[in-house]
Write an enzyme that holds these catalytic residues in place. Structure first.
Site, PDB file in Angstrom:
ATOM      1  N   GLY A 189       7.918 -25.810 -44.006  1.00 59.70           N
ATOM      2  CA  GLY A 189       8.964 -25.159 -44.808  1.00 59.70           C
ATOM      3  C   GLY A 189       8.332 -24.395 -45.964  1.00 59.70           C
ATOM      4  N   ARG A 200       6.788 -23.710 -37.944  1.00 59.31           N
ATOM      5  CA  ARG A 200       6.521 -25.103 -37.553  1.00 59.31           C
ATOM      6  C   ARG A 200       6.050 -25.007 -36.098  1.00 59.31           C
ATOM      7  NH1 ARG A 200       8.884 -27.988 -41.788  1.00 59.31           N
ATOM      8  NH2 ARG A 200      10.858 -27.223 -42.587  1.00 59.31           N
ATOM      9  N   ASP A 260       3.316 -32.604 -45.621  1.00 58.06           N
ATOM     10  CA  ASP A 260       2.710 -33.682 -44.837  1.00 58.06           C
ATOM     11  C   ASP A 260       2.353 -33.282 -43.400  1.00 58.06           C
ATOM     12  OD1 ASP A 260       2.296 -36.214 -45.909  1.00 58.06           O
ATOM     13  OD2 ASP A 260       3.576 -37.083 -44.334  1.00 58.06           O
ATOM     14  N   THR A 304       5.487 -28.032 -51.005  1.00 52.36           N
ATOM     15  CA  THR A 304       6.785 -28.415 -50.420  1.00 52.36           C
ATOM     16  C   THR A 304       7.735 -28.744 -51.554  1.00 52.36           C
ATOM     17  OG1 THR A 304       8.009 -30.150 -49.236  1.00 52.36           O
ATOM     18  CG2 THR A 304       5.834 -30.763 -50.004  1.00 52.36           C
ATOM     19  N   ASP A 341       9.900 -30.919 -51.506  1.00 48.89           N
ATOM     20  CA  ASP A 341      10.343 -32.317 -51.427  1.00 48.89           C
ATOM     21  C   ASP A 341       9.592 -33.280 -52.347  1.00 48.89           C
ATOM     22  OD1 ASP A 341      12.001 -31.397 -49.421  1.00 48.89           O
ATOM     23  OD2 ASP A 341      10.681 -32.030 -47.801  1.00 48.89           O
ATOM     24  N   ASP A 399       7.140 -35.066 -51.618  1.00 46.12           N
ATOM     25  CA  ASP A 399       7.031 -36.328 -50.875  1.00 46.12           C
ATOM     26  C   ASP A 399       5.638 -36.568 -50.279  1.00 46.12           C
ATOM     27  OD1 ASP A 399       7.106 -34.306 -49.017  1.00 46.12           O
ATOM     28  OD2 ASP A 399       8.548 -35.275 -47.687  1.00 46.12           O
ATOM     29  N   ARG A 405      14.351 -34.036 -47.449  1.00 49.99           N
ATOM     30  CA  ARG A 405      14.038 -34.727 -46.195  1.00 49.99           C
ATOM     31  C   ARG A 405      14.344 -36.215 -46.350  1.00 49.99           C
ATOM     32  NH1 ARG A 405      11.336 -32.507 -41.872  1.00 49.99           N
ATOM     33  NH2 ARG A 405      10.611 -30.773 -43.116  1.00 49.99           N
ATOM     34  N   GLY A 452      23.779 -34.613 -65.349  1.00 43.68           N
ATOM     35  CA  GLY A 452      24.714 -35.646 -65.813  1.00 43.68           C
ATOM     36  C   GLY A 452      25.644 -36.135 -64.708  1.00 43.68           C
ATOM     37  N   ARG A 510      15.058 -23.385 -51.467  1.00 44.54           N
ATOM     38  CA  ARG A 510      13.678 -23.004 -51.116  1.00 44.54           C
ATOM     39  C   ARG A 510      13.325 -21.602 -51.607  1.00 44.54           C
ATOM     40  NH1 ARG A 510      12.983 -25.603 -45.579  1.00 44.54           N
ATOM     41  NH2 ARG A 510      12.416 -23.561 -44.814  1.00 44.54           N
TER      42      ARG A 510
END
Ligand code: F6P
Length: 351
Positions: free
Chosen positions: A43, A104, A135, A157, A159, A161, A203, A217, A285
């Site tokens: 991505g 991908r 990843d 990324t 994310d 992550d 994800r 908030g 993105r």
């Protein structure tokens, strides 16, 4: 000189191999790299262009010839490779997306695909490859490293992550974009006395949701890391708010924790409060990268070039406690991280 350790006739199962670790290798015994490739994969993330620019500028200034590979690993095995110079990266620092484009690649998930990619690097005489991605993209880079290609990974990324780094390029821009959208949704939720349920990306991680929830908030933040009970953690929180005089509600759902559409429907059914779902999706993105993403991408790109100059291959560039450094790719991909409990507790104390 071929760096490839295997050919199609004796290729072992790549998952059984380990990439060479350069931690204790004497650089004098390592062949230097001269010509390098860069690709963006998976991505896209705001700041990928800044990464490419940095690699091209720092790489060229360090005496490397830099080649751009379009469409990620897909373009690699198909040989979509061309030199990329200083002028090619003018005016790219502030642009979202990736001008090298991304994909991908299913083919690259097979050992044969990886070997095809490695062969193409040889065809173009590329000694090392820099991969900007998440990843999945790093797993592709690790496969190449395992069969002898020197690689460097730069985390890109939204994310956030990737286990071995505190920060991934694109995360800050995505959160700011989501925050701006949610501020606008709050205006209309407030005018209609509604509950606005907003699904954010990430994800299977809740980093974006948690931090954007704090920044806007939100009354309720649902993330995959924390199991929730719909009655106590959603319905009860909203009704308690209403009973204290609240007129509108913001519920943030990480995509890995549920669907905004389903949750909005259930909230309306259970509370009688009109609810509307919004899926922010790929909006998160896009856009011009923030200062945080431009500087991190630029400095990580320079660090990647330093690794190659110092013949420290098979590394992932990481940010640890505010410092940009690097880790071995096998170790890096084996590292996991999760949201610290204190951040989850603090978010609860603010709702
Ligand atoms: O990894 C980045 C990401 O945007 C995730 O947050 C999301 O789940 C996924 O990619 C979406 O992928 P695609 O662009 O293929 O729809």
């Amino acid at each position: 000189m071929s760096r490839l350790l295997y050919d199609e006739n004796n290729l072992p199962d790549i998952s059984t191999l380990k990439a060479k670790n350069y931690d204790n290798v004497n650089p004098d015994e390592v062949e230097p790299v001269k010509r390098i490739g860069i690709l963006t994969s998976g991505g896209d993330a705001p700041g990928m262009n800044a990464t490419i620019r940095s690699v091209v500028r720092a790489g060229t200034n360090s005496g490397f010839e830099v080649y751009g590979i379009t469409r990620g690993y897909h373009g690699l095995w198909k040989g979509e490779i061309a030199p990329i110079g200083m002028r090619d990266v003018s005016e790219t620092l502030q642009r979202g997306g990736t001008f090298l484009m991304t994909a991908r690649s299913k083919t690259f998930q097979t050992d044969e695909g990886v070997l095809k990619g490695a062969r193409m690097l040889e065809v173009y005489g590329l000694d090392a490859l820099i991969v900007s991605g998440g990843d999945g993209s790093f797993k592709g880079a690790r496969a190449l490293a395992r069969i002898g290609i020197p690689i460097i990974g730069i985390p890109g990324t939204i994310d956030n992550d990737i286990g071995c780094t505190d920060y991934t390029i694109g995360y800050d821009t995505a959160m700011n974009t989501a925050m701006d959208c949610i501020d606008k949704l709050r205006d209309t939720a407030s005018s209609h006395e509604r509950c606005s349920v907003i699904e954010v990306m990430g994800r299977s991680a809740g980093y974006i949701a948690l931090n954007v929830g704090i920044a806007t908030g939100a009354e309720v933040i649902l993330i995959p890391e924390v199991p929730f009970d719909f009655n106590t953690d959603v319905v009860r929180v909203i009704l308690d708010g209403r009973n204290k005089g609240k007129k509108h509600y913001i519920v943030i759902v990480a995509e890995g924790a549920g669907s905004a559409t389903d949750i909005a429907k259930k909230i309306e059914e259970n509370t009688g409060i009109e609810s509307r779902p919004t899926i922010l999706g790929h909006l998160q993105r896009g856009g011009s990268p923030t200062l945080r993403d431009r500087t991190t991408a630029s400095l990580m790109g320079v660090h990647a070039i330093d690794c190659l100059l110092n013949k420290k291959f098979n590394r992932i560039i990481v940010e640890k406690n505010g410092v940009i450094t690097d880790v071995d790719i096998e170790e890096g991909l084996a590292t996991t991280k999760t949201i610290p409990q204190i951040e989850i507790d603090n978010a609860r104390r603010l709702s």
